[in-house]
Enzyme design. Structure first.
Site, PDB file in Angstrom:
ATOM      1  CB  CYS A  72      -1.552  -3.612   3.100  1.00 23.34           C
ATOM      2  SG  CYS A  72      -3.038  -4.633   3.043  1.00 23.34           S
TER       3      CYS A  72
ATOM      4  CB  CYS B 126      -1.810   0.466   4.042  1.00 23.28           C
ATOM      5  SG  CYS B 126      -3.228   1.248   4.807  1.00 23.28           S
TER       6      CYS B 126
ATOM      7  CB  CYS C 135     -12.965   8.093   0.712  1.00 25.74           C
ATOM      8  SG  CYS C 135     -11.881   6.745   1.174  1.00 25.74           S
TER       9      CYS C 135
ATOM     10  CD  GLU D 124      -6.329   9.952   7.718  1.00 22.53           C
ATOM     11  OE1 GLU D 124      -6.436   9.601   6.526  1.00 22.53           O
ATOM     12  OE2 GLU D 124      -5.266  10.058   8.310  1.00 22.53           O
TER      13      GLU D 124
ATOM     14  CB  CYS E 245      -6.452  -1.651   9.184  1.00 17.15           C
ATOM     15  SG  CYS E 245      -6.886  -3.059   8.131  1.00 17.15           S
TER      16      CYS E 245
ATOM     17  CB  CYS F 126      -6.635   5.489   3.740  1.00 16.27           C
ATOM     18  SG  CYS F 126      -5.950   3.857   3.890  1.00 16.27           S
TER      19      CYS F 126
HETATM   20  N1  SAH Z   1      -9.110  -2.213   3.693  1.00 15.85           N
HETATM   21  C1  SAH Z   1      -9.739  -2.078   2.440  1.00 15.85           C
HETATM   22  C2  SAH Z   1     -10.273  -0.685   2.182  1.00 15.85           C
HETATM   23  C3  SAH Z   1      -9.418   0.460   2.632  1.00 15.85           C
HETATM   24  S1  SAH Z   1      -7.905   0.692   1.775  1.00 15.85           S
HETATM   25  C4  SAH Z   1      -8.818  -2.517   1.327  1.00 15.85           C
HETATM   26  O1  SAH Z   1      -7.643  -2.743   1.599  1.00 15.85           O
HETATM   27  O2  SAH Z   1      -9.297  -2.656   0.212  1.00 15.85           O
HETATM   28  C5  SAH Z   1      -8.475   1.339   0.224  1.00 15.85           C
HETATM   29  C6  SAH Z   1      -7.496   1.145  -0.926  1.00 15.85           C
HETATM   30  O3  SAH Z   1      -6.345   1.977  -0.777  1.00 15.85           O
HETATM   31  C7  SAH Z   1      -6.992  -0.287  -1.036  1.00 15.85           C
HETATM   32  O4  SAH Z   1      -7.031  -0.724  -2.364  1.00 15.85           O
HETATM   33  C8  SAH Z   1      -5.589  -0.139  -0.526  1.00 15.85           C
HETATM   34  O5  SAH Z   1      -4.800  -1.203  -0.924  1.00 15.85           O
HETATM   35  C9  SAH Z   1      -5.203   1.205  -1.066  1.00 15.85           C
HETATM   36  N2  SAH Z   1      -4.028   1.818  -0.457  1.00 15.85           N
HETATM   37  C10 SAH Z   1      -3.666   1.858   0.837  1.00 15.85           C
HETATM   38  N3  SAH Z   1      -2.515   2.534   1.007  1.00 15.85           N
HETATM   39  C11 SAH Z   1      -2.139   2.951  -0.221  1.00 15.85           C
HETATM   40  C12 SAH Z   1      -1.027   3.691  -0.722  1.00 15.85           C
HETATM   41  N4  SAH Z   1      -0.076   4.132   0.087  1.00 15.85           N
HETATM   42  N5  SAH Z   1      -0.974   3.908  -2.059  1.00 15.85           N
HETATM   43  C13 SAH Z   1      -1.943   3.457  -2.894  1.00 15.85           C
HETATM   44  N6  SAH Z   1      -2.998   2.753  -2.486  1.00 15.85           N
HETATM   45  C14 SAH Z   1      -3.108   2.497  -1.170  1.00 15.85           C
HETATM   46 FE1  SF4 Z   2      -6.071  -2.417   6.103  1.00 14.72          FE
HETATM   47 FE2  SF4 Z   2      -4.707  -0.590   4.733  1.00 14.72          FE
HETATM   48 FE3  SF4 Z   2      -4.551  -3.160   4.061  1.00 14.72          FE
HETATM   49 FE4  SF4 Z   2      -6.831  -1.832   3.587  1.00 14.72          FE
HETATM   50  S1  SF4 Z   2      -4.825  -1.402   2.658  1.00 14.72           S
HETATM   51  S2  SF4 Z   2      -6.598  -3.861   4.517  1.00 14.72           S
HETATM   52  S3  SF4 Z   2      -6.825  -0.445   5.376  1.00 14.72           S
HETATM   53  S4  SF4 Z   2      -3.847  -2.253   6.004  1.00 14.72           S
END
Ligand code: SAH
Ligand code: SF4
Length: 356
Positions: A124, A127, A113, A95, A120, A345
């Protein structure tokens, strides 16, 4: 038959293309012309490279892979955000999002973006990308390709369209695909390519401490955002599993080294849920960031069905921000964009995979 490994056209610098042209006994200036067609004009076929003789195009095509990303789906939000699902050569999908900020006071900003990995491995808690696990790293050509193909599509509507800013905040952990990310930054920065200033690109990381240190030493002048989300190891371990590998002490030491070496201000991203948007967490965060050159970006978490995370109340968000501001930090609350099109994302891809 040519058994040499084929090179990816979109991953080549002008200098590398010069090497290819020399090897094929073509004129050196062809390299600059091809580079401009590919990286600057964002063409999608060899035939579009009008000033390259057909015979030479064939010679070049024999040794170089040139595969635009296949557009599978586009979603448009009422606020101007557009989300793209692209299919890669091997069938995997990624995406990316285009955010268009129309501002009267500032010049227009068109931010893409980009994704850096398929899936990944970090996982997290909130995510959508992490839920599906890790498939593979993207190549530099596939990373740059997202910007080029969005540009290509948009120029059909508006021939003057240009991307002005890049955030590495799509699917994947950019610092676990370091070399390809750095290569894509160099290509996007090239004056004959997209000519996007280093300071207009931002890498976001879940906290890969040794790679933050490496970035500080390599110092490509790009922005760095750290996805902090919590100020104690206990809370952060549960939200960002990368913390178990590089706990806060180590992460913050790497961040300090980064700002000491580069003199640059970091952004700390803090996605707040109904559970974490508490005054006590805000106070912990203020303590953690004391003396650190940085800026805090508060983001109300975007709910993803399977994660069970809930958004905080507006009043909780406000109190959280106030505690930080009172302790001397600069704070912004991220503008919400594209919530009507699942812009968090990984959400579009998950939805599409469950349908097909
Ligand atoms: N992996 C990297 C970059 C991609 S994620 C990282 O984690 O920084 C980009 C941002 O989106 C990160 O700050 C992540 O924590 C946030 N993010 C992911 N899922 C989210 C969600 N459901 N709501 C808000 N922020 C989110
Ligand atoms: Fe990976 Fe999503 Fe965590 Fe970023 S926020 S490190 S994309 S699992």
């Amino acid at each position: 038959m040519n058994t040499m490994k084929r090179l990816e056209l979109r991953a080549l610098s002008e200098q590398e293309l010069t090497g290819v042209c020399t090897g094929l006994e073509l004129k050196k200036f062809r390299a600059g012309q091809v580079f401009q067609w590919v990286q600057g004009k964002a063409v999608q076929t060899w035939e579009d490279m009008k000033n390259i003789p057909a015979q030479e195009r064939l010679q070049l095509a024999e040794g170089l892979d040139f595969h635009p990303l296949e557009l599978v789906r586009e979603q448009r939000s009422h606020d101007g955000t557009r989300k793209y699902l692209f299919r890669l050569q091997d069938g995997d999908t990624i995406e990316c999002v285009l955010m268009e900020y129309e501002r009267k006071s500032a010049r227009d900003r068109r931010t893409v973006c980009v994704s850096t990995q398929v899936g990944c491995a970090v996982g997290c808690a909130f995510c959508a990308t992490g839920l599906g696990g890790f498939r593979r790293n993207l190549s530099p050509g596939e990373i740059v390709g997202q910007v080029l193909d969005i540009t290509h599509h948009l120029r059909r509507e508006d021939p003057e369209f240009n991307v002005t800013n890049i955030v590495f905040m799509g699917m994947g952990e950019p610092l676990l695909n370091y070399d390809s990310v750095i290569k894509s930054i160099t290509l996007l920065n090239d004056a004959k390519g997209q000519n996007i200033g280093m300071r207009r690109m931002t890498i976001s990381t879940s906290g890969v401490a040794p790679k933050i240190r490496q970035l500080a030493r390599d110092n490509p002048q790009v922005g760095l955002a750290v996805s902090l989300h919590a100020a104690t190891d206990e809370v952060r371990d549960a939200l960002v599993p990368m913390n178990r590998r590089y706990p806060l002490k180590e992460l913050m030491a790497a961040c300090r080294e980064y700002s000491d070496l580069t003199n640059r201000r970091l952004t700390f991203e803090v996605a707040l849920t109904a559970d974490t948007a508490r005054r006590s967490q805000a106070e912990e965060l203020a303590g953690l960031l004391k003396g650190q050159l940085g800026h805090v970006n508060l983001i109300p978490v975007n709910p993803v069905a399977e994660t069970g995370m809930k958004r905080p109340l507006a009043s909780e968000l406000k109190t959280f921000a106030e505690v930080l501001v009172r302790s001397g930090l600069t704070v912004t609350v991220r503008e919400e964009r594209g919530t009507d099109i699942d812009a968090a994302c990984g959400q579009l891809r998950r939805q599409w995979e469950s349908e097909s």
